[in-house]
Design a protein around this motif. Structure first.
Motif, short mmCIF file in Angstrom:
data_model
loop_
_atom_site.label_atom_id
_atom_site.label_comp_id
_atom_site.label_asym_id
_atom_site.label_seq_id
_atom_site.Cartn_x
_atom_site.Cartn_y
_atom_site.Cartn_z
N THR A 130 27.22 38.91 -4.28
CA THR A 130 28.06 40.07 -4.44
C THR A 130 27.07 41.65 -4.87
O THR A 130 26.06 41.42 -5.01
N VAL A 131 27.65 42.35 -4.45
CA VAL A 131 27.09 43.82 -4.47
C VAL A 131 27.93 44.75 -5.23
O VAL A 131 29.09 44.87 -4.60
N GLU A 132 27.74 45.49 -5.98
CA GLU A 132 28.10 47.11 -6.32
C GLU A 132 27.37 48.11 -5.89
O GLU A 132 26.09 48.15 -6.21
N ILE A 133 28.00 49.26 -5.49
CA ILE A 133 27.49 50.36 -5.13
C ILE A 133 28.14 51.18 -6.17
O ILE A 133 29.25 51.42 -6.22
N LEU A 134 27.17 51.90 -7.15
CA LEU A 134 27.53 52.68 -8.27
C LEU A 134 27.19 54.44 -8.07
O LEU A 134 26.01 54.36 -7.28
N ASP A 135 27.72 55.05 -8.76
CA ASP A 135 27.33 56.63 -8.89
C ASP A 135 26.38 56.29 -9.85
O ASP A 135 26.44 56.06 -10.87
N LYS A 136 25.15 56.86 -9.58
CA LYS A 136 23.99 56.61 -10.61
C LYS A 136 24.42 57.57 -11.66
O LYS A 136 24.00 57.37 -13.10
N ALA A 137 24.91 58.80 -11.58
CA ALA A 137 25.07 59.45 -12.64
C ALA A 137 26.18 59.09 -13.74
O ALA A 137 26.12 59.21 -15.06
N THR A 138 27.23 58.76 -13.13
CA THR A 138 28.43 58.18 -13.81
C THR A 138 28.60 56.76 -14.13
O THR A 138 29.32 56.36 -15.30
N GLY A 139 28.07 55.79 -13.34
CA GLY A 139 28.27 54.55 -13.38
C GLY A 139 29.61 54.01 -12.75
O GLY A 139 29.89 52.95 -12.64
N ASP A 140 30.13 55.06 -12.31
CA ASP A 140 31.66 54.79 -11.57
C ASP A 140 31.19 53.73 -10.49
O ASP A 140 30.23 53.86 -9.55
N ILE A 141 32.06 52.82 -10.13
CA ILE A 141 32.03 51.89 -9.01
C ILE A 141 32.46 52.54 -7.73
O ILE A 141 33.61 52.85 -7.72
N LEU A 142 31.73 52.71 -6.88
CA LEU A 142 32.10 53.27 -5.60
C LEU A 142 32.45 51.97 -4.65
O LEU A 142 33.62 52.40 -3.90
N VAL A 143 31.84 51.15 -4.48
CA VAL A 143 32.20 49.67 -3.53
C VAL A 143 31.71 48.67 -4.36
O VAL A 143 30.83 48.45 -4.79
N LYS A 144 32.75 47.71 -4.19
CA LYS A 144 32.57 46.21 -4.52
C LYS A 144 32.63 45.32 -3.22
O LYS A 144 33.43 45.60 -2.31
N ALA A 145 31.60 44.59 -3.14
CA ALA A 145 31.49 43.80 -2.12
C ALA A 145 30.88 42.28 -2.54
O ALA A 145 30.40 41.75 -3.29
#
Length: 139
Positions: A117-132
């Motif tokens: 599994t992979v999550e790509i996050l906004d480093k500044a906010t921690g918001d999830i951009l992509v879940k894979a």
């Protein structure tokens, strides 16, 4: 060799080969080992589509390359294998200049398949951009 350095060395070797994976050459490995890793990358123009947002194909390349690198640090896995399924859900966009975190984890290693599994996050906010999720044939 510490796992983080091992991962960076593996990626540097991949980049030098000049294949498609060279497009993730600005990724910096922060932590890694035991089947997981965390990396950071600043989104640049060459990573983006024509409207200046991180291209979906670049996200897929990050998922494929970095989950494969994480898998190589798992004690039960000796080969990066080949992809049999790659699934990405795009939840929010990233733009030029934005720093992103990529967290990859090996969920299970069987005799023939590995599940990642992979999550790509906004480093500044921690918001999830992509879940894979990524399934690989390893045996």
């Amino acid at each position: 060799m510490p796992a983080t350095r091992l991962i960076q060395t593996i990626l540097e070797t991949v980049f030098k080969d000049g294949g498609f994976d060279r497009h993730v050459n600005r990724v910096k490995i922060l932590t890694g080992g035991n089947g997981s890793l965390t990396a950071v990358m600043k989104v640049e123009k060459e990573d983006c589509n024509r409207v200046g947002a991180l291209h979906g194909a670049m996200s897929a390349l990050l998922v494929d390359t970095l989950s494969s690198a994480a898998l190589l640090t798992h004690p039960k896995c000796k080969t990066p294998g080949v992809s049999v399924n790659l699934n990405l859900s795009y939840m929010k966009g990233a733009v030029i200049g934005q720093e992103i975190l990529i967290n990859s984890a090996t969920e299970k290693v069987g005799s023939r398949l590995a599940f990642l599994t992979v999550e790509i996050l906004d480093k500044a906010t921690g918001d999830i951009l992509v879940k894979a999720s990524h399934t690989k044939f390893i045996g």
